[in-house]
Write an enzyme that holds these catalytic residues in place. Structure first.
Site, PDB file in Angstrom:
ATOM      1  N   GLY A  67       0.943  -1.100   0.006  1.00  0.00           N
ATOM      2  CA  GLY A  67       0.005  -0.117   0.060  1.00  0.00           C
ATOM      3  C   GLY A  67       0.877   1.266   0.014  1.00  0.00           C
ATOM      4  N   SER A  68       1.841   1.085   0.454  1.00  0.00           N
ATOM      5  CA  SER A  68       2.768   2.249   0.465  1.00  0.00           C
ATOM      6  C   SER A  68       3.685   2.718  -0.796  1.00  0.00           C
ATOM      7  CB  SER A  68       3.745   2.108   1.716  1.00  0.00           C
ATOM      8  OG  SER A  68       3.330   2.168   2.751  1.00  0.00           O
ATOM      9  N   SER A 109       6.776   4.484   3.893  1.00  0.00           N
ATOM     10  CA  SER A 109       6.185   3.545   4.696  1.00  0.00           C
ATOM     11  C   SER A 109       5.196   3.820   5.775  1.00  0.00           C
ATOM     12  CB  SER A 109       7.239   2.706   5.440  1.00  0.00           C
ATOM     13  OG  SER A 109       7.069   1.699   6.248  1.00  0.00           O
ATOM     14  N   SER A 111       3.717   2.320   8.173  1.00  0.00           N
ATOM     15  CA  SER A 111       3.956   1.884   9.746  1.00  0.00           C
ATOM     16  C   SER A 111       5.483   2.485  10.041  1.00  0.00           C
ATOM     17  CB  SER A 111       4.099   0.481   9.686  1.00  0.00           C
ATOM     18  OG  SER A 111       5.150  -0.086   8.822  1.00  0.00           O
ATOM     19  N   THR A 114       8.771  -1.346   7.897  1.00  0.00           N
ATOM     20  CA  THR A 114       8.636  -2.547   7.004  1.00  0.00           C
ATOM     21  C   THR A 114      10.360  -2.459   6.703  1.00  0.00           C
ATOM     22  OG1 THR A 114       6.657  -1.708   5.862  1.00  0.00           O
ATOM     23  CG2 THR A 114       8.122  -2.854   4.503  1.00  0.00           C
ATOM     24  N   ARG A 161      -3.326   0.423   3.571  1.00  0.00           N
ATOM     25  CA  ARG A 161      -4.054   0.421   2.124  1.00  0.00           C
ATOM     26  C   ARG A 161      -5.091   1.654   2.456  1.00  0.00           C
ATOM     27  NH1 ARG A 161      -5.124  -4.225   4.810  1.00  0.00           N
ATOM     28  NH2 ARG A 161      -7.250  -5.155   5.039  1.00  0.00           N
ATOM     29  N   GLU A 246      -6.470  -7.712  -0.851  1.00  0.00           N
ATOM     30  CA  GLU A 246      -6.261  -7.345   0.623  1.00  0.00           C
ATOM     31  C   GLU A 246      -7.722  -7.162   1.285  1.00  0.00           C
ATOM     32  OE1 GLU A 246      -3.394  -3.794  -0.143  1.00  0.00           O
ATOM     33  OE2 GLU A 246      -2.372  -5.088   1.761  1.00  0.00           O
ATOM     34  N   HIS A 262       0.059  -9.509 -26.369  1.00  0.00           N
ATOM     35  CA  HIS A 262       1.138 -10.262 -26.920  1.00  0.00           C
ATOM     36  C   HIS A 262       1.568 -11.458 -26.293  1.00  0.00           C
ATOM     37  CE1 HIS A 262       1.950  -7.101 -29.937  1.00  0.00           C
ATOM     38  NE2 HIS A 262       1.333  -6.230 -28.742  1.00  0.00           N
ATOM     39  N   LYS A 356       5.148 -10.850   8.171  1.00  0.00           N
ATOM     40  CA  LYS A 356       6.022  -9.868   8.889  1.00  0.00           C
ATOM     41  C   LYS A 356       6.540 -10.397  10.267  1.00  0.00           C
ATOM     42  CE  LYS A 356       4.089  -5.805   6.563  1.00  0.00           C
ATOM     43  NZ  LYS A 356       3.699  -4.533   6.573  1.00  0.00           N
TER      44      LYS A 356
HETATM   45  C1  F6R Z   1      -1.626  -3.464   4.396  1.00  0.00           C
HETATM   46  C2  F6R Z   1      -0.915  -2.976   3.123  1.00  0.00           C
HETATM   47  C3  F6R Z   1       0.340  -3.526   2.989  1.00  0.00           C
HETATM   48  C4  F6R Z   1       1.485  -2.521   3.536  1.00  0.00           C
HETATM   49  C5  F6R Z   1       2.862  -3.208   3.348  1.00  0.00           C
HETATM   50  C6  F6R Z   1       3.922  -2.399   3.952  1.00  0.00           C
HETATM   51  O1  F6R Z   1      -2.909  -2.529   4.601  1.00  0.00           O
HETATM   52  O2  F6R Z   1      -1.431  -2.352   2.280  1.00  0.00           O
HETATM   53  O3  F6R Z   1       0.392  -3.787   1.675  1.00  0.00           O
HETATM   54  O4  F6R Z   1       1.432  -1.415   3.018  1.00  0.00           O
HETATM   55  O5  F6R Z   1       2.941  -4.395   3.929  1.00  0.00           O
HETATM   56  O6  F6R Z   1       3.782  -1.882   5.132  1.00  0.00           O
HETATM   57  P1  F6R Z   1       3.976  -0.329   5.499  1.00  0.00           P
HETATM   58  O7  F6R Z   1       3.097   0.338   4.476  1.00  0.00           O
HETATM   59  O8  F6R Z   1       3.568  -0.172   6.811  1.00  0.00           O
HETATM   60  O9  F6R Z   1       5.361  -0.096   4.827  1.00  0.00           O
END
Ligand code: F6R
Length: 378
Positions: A67-68, A109, A111, A114, A161, A246, A262, A356
């Site tokens: 999502g990031s 990111s 959070s 990551t 997300r 998701e 193609h 994770k």
């Molecule tokens: C969860 C989501 C995931 C996170 C990914 C990276 O809602 O969308 O795809 O975005 O795991 O984590 P962050 O965004 O915290 O770096």
């Protein structure tokens, strides 16, 4: 299939109120843009390996996962034919060799924790790249504060997300502030206004027959969505595929035209019934180039009888940004309704959390953090 017009049922399945949150994306876009306008961009930042100098970049690399990374993909499609330098997205631990002091690296990111993003961030710092972060905090936020790197802060407490408008909106604003493109800040305001108007017709209280997002979800129940974009809708197609994964917890795939003509198109020739489990969604635009329109028509002709359904998702608006975000918005809400129609909590994300957690045993985030801390000038 559950009714999408039973409000009590909708609320029961969507316990965390994701629909409510998505119906406020217009506000989140504007808030994200303001956060990027406020952030101070330094001329230089000192580290132990030397000084990072913020000047005109020769390339922009947006680093992030899931999502990031989605906002970066949208920016790439938005400016690929107007930015004077390449704008690329990187979703992995290690950076490509070209990244150096003249690359602007935007580490995104939600959070801030990551491991892939932290590792790439540590490498960018070692190479004295111009760094900017977009995050709600975590290790990335702390490290940027300790070094004195600019950080666009987004609100905490969401799933990444859900935070797409907060994570995306700063990118066009930063691109404009850095002199790479013109007029995107204004376009963003107009696009937010379009989403505000669209939200009125896509919410839970609007019945399926008049609700484009609910209709799309209803038509997808029981099949695997395959989203086809083209041109600047490639990022939209990818993002929608990930939201069906998701939010709706269904397998989903994406591709774009012309490339799928193609190779992938042959897969739909499969006569054993395999293809019947899939639905195809074409992203459409009233102003799509004639060659793309023809390709969509031909592709539909060749594959429609093999798959469960062929659906269309039409973009609205005038500017490229409005078109991208309007198509995306209907699809995003459809992914939530598809979850609800199947009685699935769109908020849950067990497997991502499990990966994770198990990966954390390797200590890669801590290792990246230690590499960065060694570069701090105390
Ligand atoms: C969860 C989501 C995931 C996170 C990914 C990276 O809602 O969308 O795809 O975005 O795991 O984590 P962050 O965004 O915290 O770096």
């Amino acid at each position: 299939m559950r009714s999408l017009d039973d409000l009590a049922e909708l609320q029961r399945v969507d316990q965390k109120g994701m629909l409510r949150s998505y119906l406020r994306w217009h506000e989140a876009l504007l808030e994200g843009a303001r956060a990027a306008e406020r952030v101070e961009l330094p001329d230089a930042v000192r580290t132990r390996v030397g000084t990072i100098r913020y000047g005109q970049p020769r390339a922009v690399l947006i680093v992030g996962m899931g999502g990031s990374a989605a906002g970066g993909e949208l920016l790439r499609d938005l400016v690929w034919d107007s930015a004077p330098v390449p704008v690329l997205v990187w979703r992995d631990y290690h950076l490509p060799a070209f990244v150096g002091p003249e690359t602007l690296v935007i580490a995104v990111s939600y959070s801030g924790n990551t491991e892939e993003t932290l590792t790439a961030f540590s490498e960018a710092l070692e190479r004295k790249s111009m760094l900017i972060a977009i995050t709600s905090g975590g290790a990335l936020g702390e490290l940027c504060d300790a070094i004195g790197l600019p950080v666009v802060r987004v609100p905490r407490g969401l799933k990444p997300r859900m935070a797409l408008p907060y994570l995306f909106a700063p990118l066009p604003v930063l691109a404009e502030r850095l002199g790479l493109v013109d007029g995107l800040g204004e376009q963003l305001k107009a696009a937010a206004d379009l989403l505000r108007r669209m939200a009125g017709g896509l919410g839970p209280e609007v019945p399926t027959e008049r609700n484009e997002a609910k209709k799309l979800a209803r038509d997808l129940v029981g099949s695997i969505p395959v989203v086809y974009g083209f041109g600047f809708y490639r990022s939209v197609a990818l993002r929608l595929k990930t939201q069906f994964n998701e939010n709706s917890k269904v397998p989903s795939f994406y591709n774009w035209l012309p490339p799928m003509n193609h190779d992938e198109i042959l897969g739909w020739e499969n006569g054993s019934g395999l293809a019947e489990g899939f639905s195809i969604i074409f992203i459409r635009d009233a102003a799509e180039p004639p060659e793309i329109r023809r390709r969509i028509e031909i592709t539909r002709d060749l594959v429609a009888h093999r798959v469960a359904r062929v659906l269309e998702l039409w973009a609205r608006g005038e500017t490229r940004l409005e078109k991208m975000l309007s198509a995306l918005y209907v699809g995003e809400l459809a992914s939530l309704y598809l979850a609800i129609a199947s009685g699935v909590d769109p908020y849950a994300m067990e497997s991502i959390d499990a990966v994770k957690k198990r990966m954390a045993e390797l200590g890669l985030a801590e290792r990246a953090r230690a590499r960065v801390e060694r570069l701090l000038v105390r």
